[in-house]
Design a protein around this motif. Structure first.
Motif, PDB file in Angstrom:
ATOM      1  N   VAL A   1       7.550  37.276 135.664  1.00  0.00           N
ATOM      2  CA  VAL A   1       7.102  37.058 137.045  1.00  0.00           C
ATOM      3  C   VAL A   1       7.373  35.615 137.456  1.00  0.00           C
ATOM      4  O   VAL A   1       7.905  35.345 138.537  1.00  0.00           O
ATOM      5  N   CYS A   2       7.011  34.692 136.594  1.00  0.00           N
ATOM      6  CA  CYS A   2       7.156  33.264 136.893  1.00  0.00           C
ATOM      7  C   CYS A   2       8.619  32.883 137.118  1.00  0.00           C
ATOM      8  O   CYS A   2       8.941  32.182 138.076  1.00  0.00           O
ATOM      9  N   LEU A   3       9.499  33.344 136.245  1.00  0.00           N
ATOM     10  CA  LEU A   3      10.914  32.984 136.391  1.00  0.00           C
ATOM     11  C   LEU A   3      11.475  33.494 137.711  1.00  0.00           C
ATOM     12  O   LEU A   3      12.257  32.805 138.366  1.00  0.00           O
ATOM     13  N   GLY A   4      11.064  34.669 138.126  1.00  0.00           N
ATOM     14  CA  GLY A   4      11.521  35.193 139.413  1.00  0.00           C
ATOM     15  C   GLY A   4      11.041  34.352 140.577  1.00  0.00           C
ATOM     16  O   GLY A   4      11.738  34.196 141.576  1.00  0.00           O
ATOM     17  N   ALA A   5       9.856  33.766 140.445  1.00  0.00           N
ATOM     18  CA  ALA A   5       9.283  32.960 141.528  1.00  0.00           C
ATOM     19  C   ALA A   5       9.774  31.517 141.521  1.00  0.00           C
ATOM     20  O   ALA A   5       9.699  30.843 142.543  1.00  0.00           O
ATOM     21  N   LEU A   6      10.266  31.043 140.395  1.00  0.00           N
ATOM     22  CA  LEU A   6      10.730  29.650 140.321  1.00  0.00           C
ATOM     23  C   LEU A   6      12.026  29.406 141.099  1.00  0.00           C
ATOM     24  O   LEU A   6      12.343  28.283 141.446  1.00  0.00           O
ATOM     25  N   GLY A   7      12.779  30.465 141.350  1.00  0.00           N
ATOM     26  CA  GLY A   7      13.994  30.314 142.141  1.00  0.00           C
ATOM     27  C   GLY A   7      15.171  29.800 141.346  1.00  0.00           C
ATOM     28  O   GLY A   7      15.330  30.133 140.170  1.00  0.00           O
ATOM     29  N   PRO A   8      16.011  28.951 141.954  1.00  0.00           N
ATOM     30  CA  PRO A   8      17.269  28.531 141.333  1.00  0.00           C
ATOM     31  C   PRO A   8      17.115  27.912 139.948  1.00  0.00           C
ATOM     32  O   PRO A   8      18.014  28.024 139.119  1.00  0.00           O
ATOM     33  N   THR A   9      15.993  27.309 139.681  1.00  0.00           N
ATOM     34  CA  THR A   9      15.763  26.700 138.374  1.00  0.00           C
ATOM     35  C   THR A   9      15.812  27.740 137.261  1.00  0.00           C
ATOM     36  O   THR A   9      16.144  27.425 136.129  1.00  0.00           O
TER      37      THR A   9
ATOM     38  N   ASP B   1       9.743  15.666 140.180  1.00  0.00           N
ATOM     39  CA  ASP B   1      11.137  15.547 139.770  1.00  0.00           C
ATOM     40  C   ASP B   1      11.691  16.909 139.342  1.00  0.00           C
ATOM     41  O   ASP B   1      10.937  17.777 138.889  1.00  0.00           O
ATOM     42  N   SER B   2      12.983  17.075 139.441  1.00  0.00           N
ATOM     43  CA  SER B   2      13.613  18.334 139.030  1.00  0.00           C
ATOM     44  C   SER B   2      13.396  18.600 137.544  1.00  0.00           C
ATOM     45  O   SER B   2      13.366  19.755 137.113  1.00  0.00           O
ATOM     46  N   LYS B   3      13.230  17.546 136.756  1.00  0.00           N
ATOM     47  CA  LYS B   3      12.999  17.730 135.315  1.00  0.00           C
ATOM     48  C   LYS B   3      11.713  18.507 135.058  1.00  0.00           C
ATOM     49  O   LYS B   3      11.632  19.275 134.104  1.00  0.00           O
ATOM     50  N   VAL B   4      10.712  18.308 135.899  1.00  0.00           N
ATOM     51  CA  VAL B   4       9.448  19.036 135.749  1.00  0.00           C
ATOM     52  C   VAL B   4       9.704  20.526 135.933  1.00  0.00           C
ATOM     53  O   VAL B   4       9.239  21.357 135.140  1.00  0.00           O
ATOM     54  N   LEU B   5      10.474  20.864 136.956  1.00  0.00           N
ATOM     55  CA  LEU B   5      10.790  22.267 137.213  1.00  0.00           C
ATOM     56  C   LEU B   5      11.667  22.838 136.101  1.00  0.00           C
ATOM     57  O   LEU B   5      11.448  23.968 135.648  1.00  0.00           O
ATOM     58  N   ASP B   6      12.648  22.063 135.657  1.00  0.00           N
ATOM     59  CA  ASP B   6      13.516  22.505 134.561  1.00  0.00           C
ATOM     60  C   ASP B   6      12.713  22.748 133.289  1.00  0.00           C
ATOM     61  O   ASP B   6      12.920  23.755 132.606  1.00  0.00           O
ATOM     62  N   ASN B   7      11.803  21.839 132.975  1.00  0.00           N
ATOM     63  CA  ASN B   7      10.965  22.004 131.780  1.00  0.00           C
ATOM     64  C   ASN B   7      10.059  23.219 131.912  1.00  0.00           C
ATOM     65  O   ASN B   7       9.841  23.949 130.942  1.00  0.00           O
ATOM     66  N   THR B   8       9.538  23.434 133.102  1.00  0.00           N
ATOM     67  CA  THR B   8       8.683  24.603 133.334  1.00  0.00           C
ATOM     68  C   THR B   8       9.467  25.889 133.098  1.00  0.00           C
ATOM     69  O   THR B   8       8.978  26.813 132.436  1.00  0.00           O
ATOM     70  N   ALA B   9      10.683  25.948 133.629  1.00  0.00           N
ATOM     71  CA  ALA B   9      11.515  27.139 133.443  1.00  0.00           C
ATOM     72  C   ALA B   9      11.845  27.334 131.961  1.00  0.00           C
ATOM     73  O   ALA B   9      11.794  28.459 131.449  1.00  0.00           O
ATOM     74  N   PHE B  10      12.165  26.248 131.270  1.00  0.00           N
ATOM     75  CA  PHE B  10      12.493  26.325 129.846  1.00  0.00           C
ATOM     76  C   PHE B  10      11.301  26.839 129.046  1.00  0.00           C
ATOM     77  O   PHE B  10      11.424  27.746 128.218  1.00  0.00           O
ATOM     78  N   GLU B  11      10.139  26.246 129.276  1.00  0.00           N
ATOM     79  CA  GLU B  11       8.930  26.657 128.553  1.00  0.00           C
ATOM     80  C   GLU B  11       8.552  28.097 128.890  1.00  0.00           C
ATOM     81  O   GLU B  11       8.129  28.863 128.017  1.00  0.00           O
ATOM     82  N   THR B  12       8.721  28.470 130.135  1.00  0.00           N
ATOM     83  CA  THR B  12       8.410  29.829 130.562  1.00  0.00           C
ATOM     84  C   THR B  12       9.349  30.825 129.896  1.00  0.00           C
ATOM     85  O   THR B  12       8.926  31.870 129.409  1.00  0.00           O
TER      86      THR B  12
END
Length: 159
Positions: free
Chosen positions: A79-87, A51-62
């Motif tokens: 590095v991670c935020l650059g690789a996560l893309g639009p999120t 789900d998009s929430k998983v990606l959103d939470n990952t970006a938030f935590e990162t």
């Protein structure tokens, strides 16, 4: 480790611990592993496996790791935020803070700049796509209408 992350993203199969395993690699000390884990999460989302929430939470935590006392955590977060893309687009200001902090570790500083560049390119391409879609929708709404070319200014010759 990077190959395993890439494989998980390519297969698109999510088991009970898949997200946890990938997330654990987001703080790795090797750039290739961090990027592969983030990209695998993004691929799983694009495939509809998470789900998009998983990606959103990952970006938030990162993004919260950008303020860590440990420079390696700040570096991995960049590095991670650059690789996560639009999120990760909502966290560009946080990356900018890392990139402009004169007292920041050089590795973190460079990673923040690189991720900002990646996200800026992505943002421009999405803006371009949005504008193209707007034009396409506008053109489709005009189907059936007849337009004649504008009249040339007085005294000019029409080709």
């Amino acid at each position: 480790r990077a190959g395993c992350c890439q494989g998980i993203g390519s297969v698109g199969l999510v088991l009970d611990d898949t997200v946890q395993v990938l997330s654990s690699h987001l703080t790795d000390t090797e750039v290739i592993v961090v990027e592969a884990a983030a990209q695998a999460l993004r691929q799983l989302y694009l495939r509809g496996a998470i789900d998009s929430k998983v990606l959103d939470n990952t970006a938030f935590e990162t993004a919260s790791q950008l303020k860590s006392q440990d420079w390696l955590h700040r570096w991995a977060a960049c590095v991670c935020l650059g690789a996560l893309g639009p999120t990760a687009l909502p966290y560009m200001q946080d990356l900018q803070a890392r990139a402009s902090d004169e007292d920041e570790n050089a590795f973190v500083h460079d990673a923040a700049k690189q991720s900002l560049n990646r996200l800026a390119i992505l943002q421009r391409s999405e803006h371009f796509q949005d504008r193209s879609l707007d034009r396409m929708h506008a053109a489709q709404s005009l189907v059936g209408y007849s337009f004649s070319p504008p009249e040339p200014p007085h005294g000019s010759v029409r080709a």
